[in-house]
Design an enzyme around this catalytic site. Structure first.
Site, PDB file in Angstrom:
ATOM      1  N   LYS A  10       4.080   9.778   4.975  1.00  0.00           N
ATOM      2  CA  LYS A  10       4.726  10.140   6.234  1.00  0.00           C
ATOM      3  C   LYS A  10       5.554  11.425   6.113  1.00  0.00           C
ATOM      4  CE  LYS A  10       5.033   5.362   7.943  1.00  0.00           C
ATOM      5  NZ  LYS A  10       5.965   4.328   8.495  1.00  0.00           N
ATOM      6  N   TYR A  50      -0.221   3.895  16.552  1.00  0.00           N
ATOM      7  CA  TYR A  50       0.820   2.860  16.577  1.00  0.00           C
ATOM      8  C   TYR A  50       0.856   2.108  17.901  1.00  0.00           C
ATOM      9  CZ  TYR A  50       2.994   3.967  12.054  1.00  0.00           C
ATOM     10  OH  TYR A  50       3.271   4.109  10.709  1.00  0.00           O
ATOM     11  N   PHE A  58      11.617   0.882  19.184  1.00  0.00           N
ATOM     12  CA  PHE A  58      11.600   2.047  18.287  1.00  0.00           C
ATOM     13  C   PHE A  58      10.334   2.901  18.428  1.00  0.00           C
ATOM     14  CE2 PHE A  58      10.071  -1.701  15.903  1.00  0.00           C
ATOM     15  CZ  PHE A  58       8.805  -1.285  15.546  1.00  0.00           C
ATOM     16  N   ARG A  86      -0.121  -2.926   0.047  1.00  0.00           N
ATOM     17  CA  ARG A  86       1.083  -3.475   0.691  1.00  0.00           C
ATOM     18  C   ARG A  86       2.128  -3.824  -0.371  1.00  0.00           C
ATOM     19  NH1 ARG A  86       1.723  -2.726   6.196  1.00  0.00           N
ATOM     20  NH2 ARG A  86       3.502  -4.078   5.824  1.00  0.00           N
ATOM     21  N   THR A  92       8.882  -3.228   4.635  1.00  0.00           N
ATOM     22  CA  THR A  92       9.113  -2.209   5.667  1.00  0.00           C
ATOM     23  C   THR A  92      10.526  -1.639   5.577  1.00  0.00           C
ATOM     24  OG1 THR A  92       7.618  -3.462   7.099  1.00  0.00           O
ATOM     25  CG2 THR A  92       8.988  -1.784   8.156  1.00  0.00           C
ATOM     26  N   ARG A 103       8.538   2.351  -1.342  1.00  0.00           N
ATOM     27  CA  ARG A 103       9.639   2.392  -0.372  1.00  0.00           C
ATOM     28  C   ARG A 103      10.992   2.225  -1.055  1.00  0.00           C
ATOM     29  NH1 ARG A 103       6.377  -0.814   4.418  1.00  0.00           N
ATOM     30  NH2 ARG A 103       5.771   1.047   5.607  1.00  0.00           N
ATOM     31  N   ASN A 113      10.196   5.469   6.272  1.00  0.00           N
ATOM     32  CA  ASN A 113       9.938   4.671   5.075  1.00  0.00           C
ATOM     33  C   ASN A 113       8.735   5.169   4.272  1.00  0.00           C
ATOM     34  OD1 ASN A 113       7.975   3.798   6.791  1.00  0.00           O
ATOM     35  ND2 ASN A 113       8.674   1.680   6.908  1.00  0.00           N
ATOM     36  N   HIS A 116       2.624   4.529   5.182  1.00  0.00           N
ATOM     37  CA  HIS A 116       1.949   3.497   5.975  1.00  0.00           C
ATOM     38  C   HIS A 116       0.807   2.936   5.146  1.00  0.00           C
ATOM     39  CE1 HIS A 116      -0.315   1.459   9.125  1.00  0.00           C
ATOM     40  NE2 HIS A 116      -1.385   1.970   8.551  1.00  0.00           N
ATOM     41  N   GLU A 127      -8.482   1.960  11.285  1.00  0.00           N
ATOM     42  CA  GLU A 127      -7.623   3.117  11.003  1.00  0.00           C
ATOM     43  C   GLU A 127      -8.373   4.213  10.237  1.00  0.00           C
ATOM     44  OE1 GLU A 127      -3.532   0.410  10.945  1.00  0.00           O
ATOM     45  OE2 GLU A 127      -4.198   1.360   9.083  1.00  0.00           O
TER      46      GLU A 127
HETATM   47  P1  DAT Z   1       4.817  -1.543   8.191  1.00  0.00           P
HETATM   48  O1  DAT Z   1       4.827  -0.037   8.185  1.00  0.00           O
HETATM   49  O2  DAT Z   1       5.511  -2.105   6.962  1.00  0.00           O
HETATM   50  O3  DAT Z   1       3.454  -2.126   8.408  1.00  0.00           O
HETATM   51  P2  DAT Z   1       5.396  -2.310  10.942  1.00  0.00           P
HETATM   52  O4  DAT Z   1       3.931  -2.288  11.165  1.00  0.00           O
HETATM   53  O5  DAT Z   1       6.147  -3.539  11.345  1.00  0.00           O
HETATM   54  O6  DAT Z   1       5.749  -2.028   9.407  1.00  0.00           O
HETATM   55  O7  DAT Z   1       6.086  -1.088  11.697  1.00  0.00           O
HETATM   56  C1  DAT Z   1       5.460   0.175  11.717  1.00  0.00           C
HETATM   57  C2  DAT Z   1       6.493   1.242  11.498  1.00  0.00           C
HETATM   58  O8  DAT Z   1       7.427   1.236  12.580  1.00  0.00           O
HETATM   59  C3  DAT Z   1       7.365   1.054  10.249  1.00  0.00           C
HETATM   60  O9  DAT Z   1       6.746   1.518   9.074  1.00  0.00           O
HETATM   61  C4  DAT Z   1       8.570   1.850  10.615  1.00  0.00           C
HETATM   62  C5  DAT Z   1       8.720   1.593  12.107  1.00  0.00           C
HETATM   63  N1  DAT Z   1       9.633   0.453  12.337  1.00  0.00           N
HETATM   64  C6  DAT Z   1       9.346  -0.871  12.193  1.00  0.00           C
HETATM   65  N2  DAT Z   1      10.404  -1.637  12.487  1.00  0.00           N
HETATM   66  C7  DAT Z   1      11.399  -0.767  12.825  1.00  0.00           C
HETATM   67  C8  DAT Z   1      12.763  -0.919  13.238  1.00  0.00           C
HETATM   68  N3  DAT Z   1      13.321  -2.136  13.358  1.00  0.00           N
HETATM   69  N4  DAT Z   1      13.474   0.200  13.499  1.00  0.00           N
HETATM   70  C9  DAT Z   1      12.920   1.432  13.392  1.00  0.00           C
HETATM   71  N5  DAT Z   1      11.640   1.642  13.013  1.00  0.00           N
HETATM   72  C10 DAT Z   1      10.901   0.574  12.743  1.00  0.00           C
HETATM   73 MG    MG Z   2       2.224  -2.117  10.038  1.00  0.00          MG
END
Ligand code: DAT
Ligand code: MG
Length: 139
Positions: A10, A50, A58, A86, A92, A103, A113, A116, A127
């Site tokens: 990212k 996304y 967010f 993962r 996350t 991370r 973070n 992805h 994807e």
């Molecule tokens: P991951 O990237 O671990 O699969 P996710 O799919 O739940 O996590 O969320 C996608 C992305 O969205 C994550 O990498 C960062 C952002 N994100 C998730 N939860 C968040 C939050 N509570 N506040 C801000 N950004 C968030």
């Molecule tokens: Mg995800």
């Protein structure tokens, strides 16, 4: 079974020159980088990528961060690549990520973070197809 997953390094990580350091962790874990390209995501690309999070509070911030600077999109190959990556990525929220994970080592916050990774084999296929054609993936 040999499997493929989709990865993004990212903007928070490319900005800090961490592409190589992150790739070292990926390769050190036994994941092979079988396709890789640096790209600046358009807003449309980021919104589509996304879209499962479109209703989350967010979402706008996430799309803004993902389009701020270039990313590196990748296809990773290994036995159980989806679950393995993962694990290598960590939780996350970097505060909850295990020691040694990407991370834990590099993420700035839950939003920024650093990486992805696909969350299922089915989503990995979807994807990967958003960014690579079959002939661009060399296993
Ligand atoms: P991951 O990237 O671990 O699969 P996710 O799919 O739940 O996590 O969320 C996608 C992305 O969205 C994550 O990498 C960062 C952002 N994100 C998730 N939860 C968040 C939050 N509570 N506040 C801000 N950004 C968030
Ligand atoms: Mg995800």
């Amino acid at each position: 079974m040999t499997e493929r997953t989709f990865s993004i390094i990212k903007p928070d990580a490319t900005r800090r020159n961490l592409t190589g350091a992150i790739n070292a962790v990926i390769e050190g874990a036994g994941l092979r980088i079988v396709a890789q390209r640096r790209v600046k995501l358009s807003e449309a690309q980021a919104r589509k990528f996304y879209e499962v999070h479109a209703e989350r509070p967010f979402y706008g911030e996430l799309v803004g961060q993902m389009t701020a600077e270039p990313v590196v999109v990748q296809v990773l190959e290994a036995e159980n690549a989806v679950a393995k990556y993962r694990e290598v990525m960590g939780a996350t929220n970097p505060e909850q990520a295990a020691d040694g994970t990407i991370r834990k080592q590099f993420a700035l916050s839950i939003g920024e973070n650093s990486v992805h990774g696909s969350d299922s084999i089915e989503n990995a296929g979807i994807e990967i197809a958003q960014f690579f054609t079959d002939d661009q993936i060399v296993g």
